[in-house]
Every structure is written in C-alpha cells, then in structure tokens.
Design a protein around this motif. Structure first.
Motif, PDB file in Angstrom:
ATOM      1  N   GLU A 190      20.991  22.113  34.796  1.00  0.00           N
ATOM      2  CA  GLU A 190      20.850  21.652  36.179  1.00  0.00           C
ATOM      3  C   GLU A 190      19.581  20.823  36.344  1.00  0.00           C
ATOM      4  N   ASP A 191      18.484  21.225  35.672  1.00  0.00           N
ATOM      5  CA  ASP A 191      17.243  20.443  35.720  1.00  0.00           C
ATOM      6  C   ASP A 191      17.497  19.005  35.263  1.00  0.00           C
ATOM      7  N   LEU A 192      18.118  18.886  34.094  1.00  0.00           N
ATOM      8  CA  LEU A 192      18.347  17.555  33.530  1.00  0.00           C
ATOM      9  C   LEU A 192      19.319  16.751  34.375  1.00  0.00           C
ATOM     10  N   ALA A 193      20.363  17.399  34.869  1.00  0.00           N
ATOM     11  CA  ALA A 193      21.343  16.687  35.693  1.00  0.00           C
ATOM     12  C   ALA A 193      20.688  16.134  36.945  1.00  0.00           C
ATOM     13  N   ASP A 194      19.806  16.909  37.560  1.00  0.00           N
ATOM     14  CA  ASP A 194      19.107  16.433  38.759  1.00  0.00           C
ATOM     15  C   ASP A 194      18.206  15.250  38.439  1.00  0.00           C
ATOM     16  N   VAL A 195      17.496  15.337  37.316  1.00  0.00           N
ATOM     17  CA  VAL A 195      16.595  14.245  36.929  1.00  0.00           C
ATOM     18  C   VAL A 195      17.376  12.967  36.661  1.00  0.00           C
ATOM     19  N   ALA A 196      18.525  13.094  35.983  1.00  0.00           N
ATOM     20  CA  ALA A 196      19.315  11.918  35.604  1.00  0.00           C
ATOM     21  C   ALA A 196      20.228  11.431  36.721  1.00  0.00           C
ATOM     22  N   GLY A 197      20.537  12.307  37.678  1.00  0.00           N
ATOM     23  CA  GLY A 197      21.476  11.938  38.722  1.00  0.00           C
ATOM     24  C   GLY A 197      22.910  11.912  38.238  1.00  0.00           C
ATOM     25  N   LEU A 198      23.230  12.809  37.299  1.00  0.00           N
ATOM     26  CA  LEU A 198      24.568  12.881  36.717  1.00  0.00           C
ATOM     27  C   LEU A 198      25.055  14.326  36.760  1.00  0.00           C
ATOM     28  N   SER A 199      26.363  14.530  36.552  1.00  0.00           N
ATOM     29  CA  SER A 199      26.857  15.890  36.395  1.00  0.00           C
ATOM     30  C   SER A 199      26.375  16.446  35.058  1.00  0.00           C
ATOM     31  N   ARG A 200      26.373  17.762  34.931  1.00  0.00           N
ATOM     32  CA  ARG A 200      25.904  18.383  33.686  1.00  0.00           C
ATOM     33  C   ARG A 200      26.749  17.930  32.501  1.00  0.00           C
ATOM     34  N   PHE A 201      28.064  17.958  32.672  1.00  0.00           N
ATOM     35  CA  PHE A 201      28.961  17.604  31.576  1.00  0.00           C
ATOM     36  C   PHE A 201      28.809  16.123  31.221  1.00  0.00           C
ATOM     37  N   HIS A 202      28.759  15.272  32.226  1.00  0.00           N
ATOM     38  CA  HIS A 202      28.610  13.833  32.016  1.00  0.00           C
ATOM     39  C   HIS A 202      27.309  13.538  31.268  1.00  0.00           C
ATOM     40  N   LEU A 203      26.233  14.181  31.684  1.00  0.00           N
ATOM     41  CA  LEU A 203      24.940  13.969  31.034  1.00  0.00           C
ATOM     42  C   LEU A 203      24.985  14.372  29.570  1.00  0.00           C
ATOM     43  N   SER A 204      25.525  15.555  29.278  1.00  0.00           N
ATOM     44  CA  SER A 204      25.536  16.043  27.896  1.00  0.00           C
ATOM     45  C   SER A 204      26.292  15.093  26.982  1.00  0.00           C
ATOM     46  N   ARG A 205      27.488  14.672  27.415  1.00  0.00           N
ATOM     47  CA  ARG A 205      28.284  13.762  26.591  1.00  0.00           C
ATOM     48  C   ARG A 205      27.583  12.418  26.408  1.00  0.00           C
ATOM     49  N   SER A 206      27.059  11.865  27.481  1.00  0.00           N
ATOM     50  CA  SER A 206      26.437  10.538  27.413  1.00  0.00           C
ATOM     51  C   SER A 206      25.135  10.573  26.633  1.00  0.00           C
ATOM     52  N   PHE A 207      24.360  11.642  26.796  1.00  0.00           N
ATOM     53  CA  PHE A 207      23.101  11.790  26.062  1.00  0.00           C
ATOM     54  C   PHE A 207      23.372  11.831  24.560  1.00  0.00           C
ATOM     55  N   ALA A 208      24.400  12.574  24.162  1.00  0.00           N
ATOM     56  CA  ALA A 208      24.734  12.666  22.741  1.00  0.00           C
ATOM     57  C   ALA A 208      25.131  11.308  22.177  1.00  0.00           C
ATOM     58  N   ARG A 209      25.880  10.536  22.944  1.00  0.00           N
ATOM     59  CA  ARG A 209      26.245   9.190  22.476  1.00  0.00           C
ATOM     60  C   ARG A 209      25.020   8.299  22.331  1.00  0.00           C
ATOM     61  N   ARG A 210      24.079   8.422  23.259  1.00  0.00           N
ATOM     62  CA  ARG A 210      22.917   7.524  23.275  1.00  0.00           C
ATOM     63  C   ARG A 210      21.871   7.924  22.240  1.00  0.00           C
ATOM     64  N   TYR A 211      21.607   9.230  22.089  1.00  0.00           N
ATOM     65  CA  TYR A 211      20.494   9.681  21.255  1.00  0.00           C
ATOM     66  C   TYR A 211      20.926  10.442  20.002  1.00  0.00           C
ATOM     67  N   GLY A 212      22.206  10.573  19.781  1.00  0.00           N
ATOM     68  CA  GLY A 212      22.682  11.168  18.536  1.00  0.00           C
ATOM     69  C   GLY A 212      22.796  12.677  18.535  1.00  0.00           C
ATOM     70  N   ALA A 213      22.468  13.324  19.641  1.00  0.00           N
ATOM     71  CA  ALA A 213      22.575  14.783  19.737  1.00  0.00           C
ATOM     72  C   ALA A 213      22.604  15.160  21.205  1.00  0.00           C
ATOM     73  N   ALA A 214      23.258  16.268  21.512  1.00  0.00           N
ATOM     74  CA  ALA A 214      23.257  16.777  22.877  1.00  0.00           C
ATOM     75  C   ALA A 214      21.846  17.223  23.247  1.00  0.00           C
ATOM     76  N   PRO A 215      21.545  17.335  24.546  1.00  0.00           N
ATOM     77  CA  PRO A 215      20.177  17.675  24.959  1.00  0.00           C
ATOM     78  C   PRO A 215      19.619  18.940  24.328  1.00  0.00           C
ATOM     79  N   ALA A 216      20.421  19.980  24.176  1.00  0.00           N
ATOM     80  CA  ALA A 216      19.896  21.230  23.605  1.00  0.00           C
ATOM     81  C   ALA A 216      19.445  21.038  22.164  1.00  0.00           C
ATOM     82  N   THR A 217      20.210  20.302  21.377  1.00  0.00           N
ATOM     83  CA  THR A 217      19.824  20.034  19.989  1.00  0.00           C
ATOM     84  C   THR A 217      18.593  19.143  19.937  1.00  0.00           C
TER      85      THR A 217
END
Length: 274
Positions: A190-217
């Motif tokens: 929820e912290d990251l979703a608020d910062v990015a202005g995205l849904s949690r699921f949308h952020l995780s998928r898009s972050f992994a595409r952009r940076y090579g790993a999901a936020p937790a990794t």
C-alpha cells in the motif's frame, strides 16, 4: 522423507491468511470444513481425502483447493505418509486482491478443481507459502498472495487477464526511490502504491518489467547491499540487521549467505583483513 509427525502453523491477520505445513503418517483428519478458501500443495508422499462425493489421491506437486464450507477429510495414502503446505485465505482477502487487480468476479468465487496438476500455479502457491513462513516479509507476502489469487482466478475460475497497462517511468521511479529511502522500514504494498499512484497489482507487475524484479525482491537486494557496506565498515551484525530491515541477526545471516555464499561474520573478517 521425515518419518515422524509434526505440524507448524501461523496467522497473519493483516492479510487474513493462515498457514500450515505438516508431515503426517498416522493422523487422520475427521470430516470438517473451513470458512476460508484452502489452497495447498503436496510436497512429498501422498494423501487421500473425500470431497464432493469422490475420493482423491495426491502425489508430489498436486494442488489441493477447497472452497469455503466445503466438507473434506484426509489421511496418508501409504505408510510413508505425506508432507504438505496449506494456506487458508479469508474470502474478503480474495475479493480485495481481485478488485485491486481489476478482475470482477462474483464474491463467492468457486474453485472447480479440488485436485489438480498445474506446475505454473503450483509455483505461485509455493512462493506464497514460503513468503508467509518468512519473518518480516510484508511486501513479499502481498506480492505473492496477489499473484497466487489472480493465478487461481484465471487458471481455475476462468477470470480474464488483469489489465495492467504501461505506467510512465516517473511513477515507477517514485516507488523505487521510496524503497531506497526506507529500506530499513517494514514497507507495504500500500505504501508503494500510494507513492506511485497505481494499484498494488499494477505496480508489482510494471515494476518487475521495468527493473527486472518485483518490489519485494528488489528491496531484498538493496537491503543486502547496504548490509554489506555496513559490515565492511565494521558495524556489528545485530545493528546492521536492525538498520537494514531484517527481523534479527539470524534472518540477516540466512539471507546474506544465500545471496553471497558466506556469513556476515566471515565477510566482515575478510573485509577487515583486506
């Protein structure tokens, strides 16, 4: 496989998820039901159970799914027993995850396959089970739970693929910068979703595409790199663990050795001798 009987359980009320891992040889479950969705894997051996008017028999890798209030029992198929994991997920948690992913299903989503073989889905279930057994893994729990629930909805309940779109780099960079700035904190999805202005699921998928790993990794990587620098500077391992978001020194040691092949103590000795 272990020949004794044992069981470990845990509850994360923030997510509405209970976990179980057990090995049984002689124990036999009486006929019962759960108010939650029950999702699990047989890791070794075989168990047999009655559900939906039929007898089912698992094998290693088999996926087990029970809908809320669905009656079932269970016992070892043979003398070698069975090792398995289960996650018990509150229905409202399932609704929340699917809503966040943009998937609209009836609130009483029915999982049709009591027993199934699906290696891709089995990996998602195993990832979530490990995350809920890992201390201090709030972000990883959120990500793996979402991936598992969406996987169940798509692969077993016929849900459409979630629409994730392609957010701008600025939104993802804000999330990445937040991870770097707060790596010692218990960061939530929820912290990251608020910062990015995205849904949690949308952020995780898009972050992994952009940076090579999901936020937790990604967070685990930067925590370990910060820990390495602090250890090299001579900071005590217990203080390093606290400063970099690990639950304790043992947690840091396990993750550090898994990533770098040496314990923090051995790395620190080598750094001092250099």
């Amino acid at each position: 496989m272990d020949t004794g009987e044992w069981i470990t359980v845990g509850m994360d009320r923030r997510f509405g998820v209970e976990r179980l891992r057990a090995h049984f040889t002689a124990h036999s479950y009486e006929r019962h039901a759960h108010e939650t969705y029950a999702v699990g894997l047989t890791e070794a051996g075989s168990q047999s159970f009655h559900c939906r008017g039929a007898v089912h028999r698992t094998r290693p890798g088999s996926i087990i799914t029970f809908n809320p209030t669905e009656l079932h029992d269970g016992h070892a198929t043979g003398a070698e027993g069975f090792l398995y994991r289960m996650l018990y997920i509150e229905p409202q948690t399932v609704v929340s995850v699917l809503d966040d992913a943009g998937i609209r299903l009836p609130w009483d989503m029915a999982l049709p396959a009591t027993l199934s073989e699906d290696p891709a889905l089995a990996r998602l279930i195993a990832d979530a089970a490990r995350a809920f057994a890992e201390p201090g893994a709030t972000l990883a729990r959120s990500e793996t739970l979402a991936a598992m629930v969406v996987g169940l909805a798509r692969r077993q309940a016929g849900a459409p693929a979630p629409r994730t779109g392609h957010p701008g780099d600025a939104a993802l960079a804000r999330a990445r910068d937040h991870l770097h700035a707060h790596l010692g904190d218990d960061i939530t999805a929820e912290d990251l979703a608020d910062v990015a202005g995205l849904s949690r699921f949308h952020l995780s998928r898009s972050f992994a595409r952009r940076y090579g790993a999901a936020p937790a990794t990604y967070l685990r990587w930067i925590r370990l790199e910060r820990a390495k620098r602090l250890l090299a500077a001579g900071e005590p391992a217990a203080q390093v663990a606290a400063a970099t978001g690990f639950t304790d020194q043992a947690h840091l040691t396990r993750r550090f050795k898994g990533a770098y092949g040496v314990t923090p103590a051995r790395f620190q000795r080598a750094a001092r001798a250099a």
